[in-house]
Structure formats: C-alpha cells, structure tokens
Design an enzyme around this catalytic site. Structure first.
Site, mmCIF file in Angstrom:
data_model
loop_
_atom_site.group_PDB
_atom_site.id
_atom_site.type_symbol
_atom_site.label_atom_id
_atom_site.label_comp_id
_atom_site.label_asym_id
_atom_site.label_seq_id
_atom_site.Cartn_x
_atom_site.Cartn_y
_atom_site.Cartn_z
ATOM 1 N N ASP A 231 6.838 3.793 3.825
ATOM 2 C CA ASP A 231 7.065 4.952 4.692
ATOM 3 C C ASP A 231 8.513 4.883 5.178
ATOM 4 O O ASP A 231 9.425 5.351 4.490
ATOM 5 C CB ASP A 231 6.033 4.858 5.817
ATOM 6 C CG ASP A 231 6.001 6.060 6.735
ATOM 7 O OD1 ASP A 231 6.366 7.148 6.302
ATOM 8 O OD2 ASP A 231 5.597 5.908 7.905
ATOM 9 N N VAL B 256 -2.390 9.319 5.731
ATOM 10 C CA VAL B 256 -3.550 9.198 4.848
ATOM 11 C C VAL B 256 -4.419 8.007 5.234
ATOM 12 O O VAL B 256 -3.933 7.024 5.801
ATOM 13 C CB VAL B 256 -3.132 9.080 3.367
ATOM 14 C CG1 VAL B 256 -2.540 10.385 2.861
ATOM 15 C CG2 VAL B 256 -2.175 7.914 3.142
ATOM 16 N N ASP C 209 0.831 -1.200 0.000
ATOM 17 C CA ASP C 209 0.000 0.000 0.000
ATOM 18 C C ASP C 209 0.873 1.260 0.000
ATOM 19 O O ASP C 209 0.772 2.103 -0.875
ATOM 20 C CB ASP C 209 -0.985 -0.012 1.185
ATOM 21 C CG ASP C 209 -0.306 -0.199 2.544
ATOM 22 O OD1 ASP C 209 0.913 -0.412 2.602
ATOM 23 O OD2 ASP C 209 -1.026 -0.126 3.563
HETATM 24 P P1 IMP Z 1 6.953 1.358 6.949
HETATM 25 O O1 IMP Z 1 7.462 0.070 7.511
HETATM 26 O O2 IMP Z 1 7.212 2.510 7.857
HETATM 27 O O3 IMP Z 1 7.416 1.627 5.542
HETATM 28 O O4 IMP Z 1 5.392 1.259 7.002
HETATM 29 C C1 IMP Z 1 4.662 0.717 6.035
HETATM 30 C C2 IMP Z 1 3.267 0.438 6.544
HETATM 31 O O5 IMP Z 1 2.796 1.435 7.457
HETATM 32 C C3 IMP Z 1 2.345 0.512 5.374
HETATM 33 O O6 IMP Z 1 2.264 -0.739 4.739
HETATM 34 C C4 IMP Z 1 1.054 0.988 5.995
HETATM 35 O O7 IMP Z 1 0.295 -0.122 6.410
HETATM 36 C C5 IMP Z 1 1.472 1.803 7.179
HETATM 37 N N1 IMP Z 1 1.410 3.257 6.876
HETATM 38 C C6 IMP Z 1 2.449 4.099 6.649
HETATM 39 N N2 IMP Z 1 2.028 5.349 6.397
HETATM 40 C C7 IMP Z 1 0.678 5.291 6.464
HETATM 41 C C8 IMP Z 1 -0.358 6.282 6.269
HETATM 42 O O8 IMP Z 1 -0.134 7.478 5.971
HETATM 43 N N3 IMP Z 1 -1.632 5.822 6.411
HETATM 44 C C9 IMP Z 1 -1.937 4.537 6.718
HETATM 45 N N4 IMP Z 1 -1.010 3.587 6.893
HETATM 46 C C10 IMP Z 1 0.289 3.968 6.768
#
Ligand code: IMP
Length: 176
Positions: A103, A153, A100
């Site tokens: 981040d 978001v 999705d």
């Molecule tokens: P990362 O490990 O920090 O890259 O996080 C990835 C996961 O965090 C994504 O697969 C999302 O499920 C969640 N996530 C990160 N940013 C958002 C956001 O703005 N809205 C909702 N879920 C988010």
C-alpha cells in the site's frame, strides 16, 4: 464488526487460483536449483503463502516474519514494528518476500532493509496485491498477483480489525 462488512467480490476464488498458479510457475522457473527461502509476512500473507508454495514444484524453504503497522484500522500508522522474527539465518540464501498487499510501501521497505542487513544472496518480492495509488515510498515488486484499486479489501488473509481473513475470496469492505 458493527459498521463494516465484506461486500462486493473484488477477486474471486477461481481468479485467485489461476493467478497463484501462474506466479508459482514463474517463481519455479526463476529459482530452479537455488533453494530459495520464501519469507511470508504475517498475518496477511498466510493463505497466499500456503497456496503459493504448493504451486512451486522446486526445493525451497519457508519461514515467517510478523510486522505490524496498522494497529487495527484501515490506515497505515506509518510506523512499522517487528513483532516476531525469522527462525532461520538467511545469510547467503536467495530470499523471496511473500507479501499480501503493498500500500504505502513502508512495511515492505522496512522489511527489505532488515533482511538485506543479514547478507542474503538476493532479496526479491512477490506481492499478491499492489495498491500503487497509495505509495509513499518507492519500492520494487518482482512478482505481483493483482493491481487493485483504492479500496480497503478483506478476505483471503486480509483483515479488518482481526476479522474476515478466512473468506476464500477478496472482497471490498463496505458500510453495513
Ligand atoms: P503499507 O506499509 O502501507 O504498504 O501496508 C502494508 C500492509 O497494510 C499490508 O501488508 C496489509 O497487512 C495492510 N493493508 C494495506 N491495505 C490493506 C487492505 O486493503 N486490506 C487489508 N490490509 C491492508
């Protein structure tokens, strides 16, 4: 949920539809004859995955994996946990991870390592959204739907504390 509500539309339905169709065409072109396995990352990617596979007119398989790193809030806990695994073996297959949003990159790199350890023929990544300003680890994205700014978001699969995934567009989470 008290305190936060979906607000300003960040990516509308028509824009989502058009971009998903473009991604589908690119993936179909790159994977023709390869029978890829598209691995959707639950829960956030469920809606994107459903629309994306319908935009890819080639033979492909689908599977899902469930990971958790947020534990409910808006900040990554930094610790990724495998909640539920794939149901098919991927050894020798071309795998396309369908995420999705990327981040910090921690979830994706954990997943990439986990899948690469299973001897697939290739592993590439299609992410609906890229929040590059938050990256903590370097990661490669092969297909990206949208670069999005540093806002939390919701909608089109994205949740806040389990809510708002059902919105047909992507909105910024705002104070109520
Ligand atoms: P990362 O490990 O920090 O890259 O996080 C990835 C996961 O965090 C994504 O697969 C999302 O499920 C969640 N996530 C990160 N940013 C958002 C956001 O703005 N809205 C909702 N879920 C988010």
């Amino acid at each position: 949920m008290a305190g936060h509500r979906p607000g300003r539309v960040v990516i509308g339905e028509a824009e989502l539809r058009a971009r998903v169709a473009e991604l589908g065409r690119a993936i179909a072109r790159d994977y023709a004859g390869k029978e890829p396995v598209l691995v959707g990352v639950l829960q956030g990617a469920f809606m994107f995955m459903a629309d994306l596979v319908r935009a890819i007119p080639i033979d492909l398989a689908t599977d899902f994996i469930s990971l958790s790193s947020y534990e409910g809030g808006t900040k990554s806990s930094g610790q990724v946990r495998l909640v539920s695994d794939l149901s098919i073996p991927i050894a020798g297959r071309h795998v396309l991870i369908v995420e999705d949003i990327v981040d910090t990159g921690l979830t994706l790199e954990y997943l990439r390592r986990s899948l690469e350890a299973r001897s697939p023929r290739s592993v590439r990544v299609c992410a609906l959204a890229d929040k590059a300003s938050h990256r903590q680890v370097e990661t490669r994205l092969d297909y990206v739907g949208f670069a999005i700014p540093d806002v939390y978001v919701v909608g089109y699969g994205f949740d806040y504390e389990g809510l708002y995934r059902n919105l047909p567009h992507i909105a910024a989470l705002e104070d109520a």
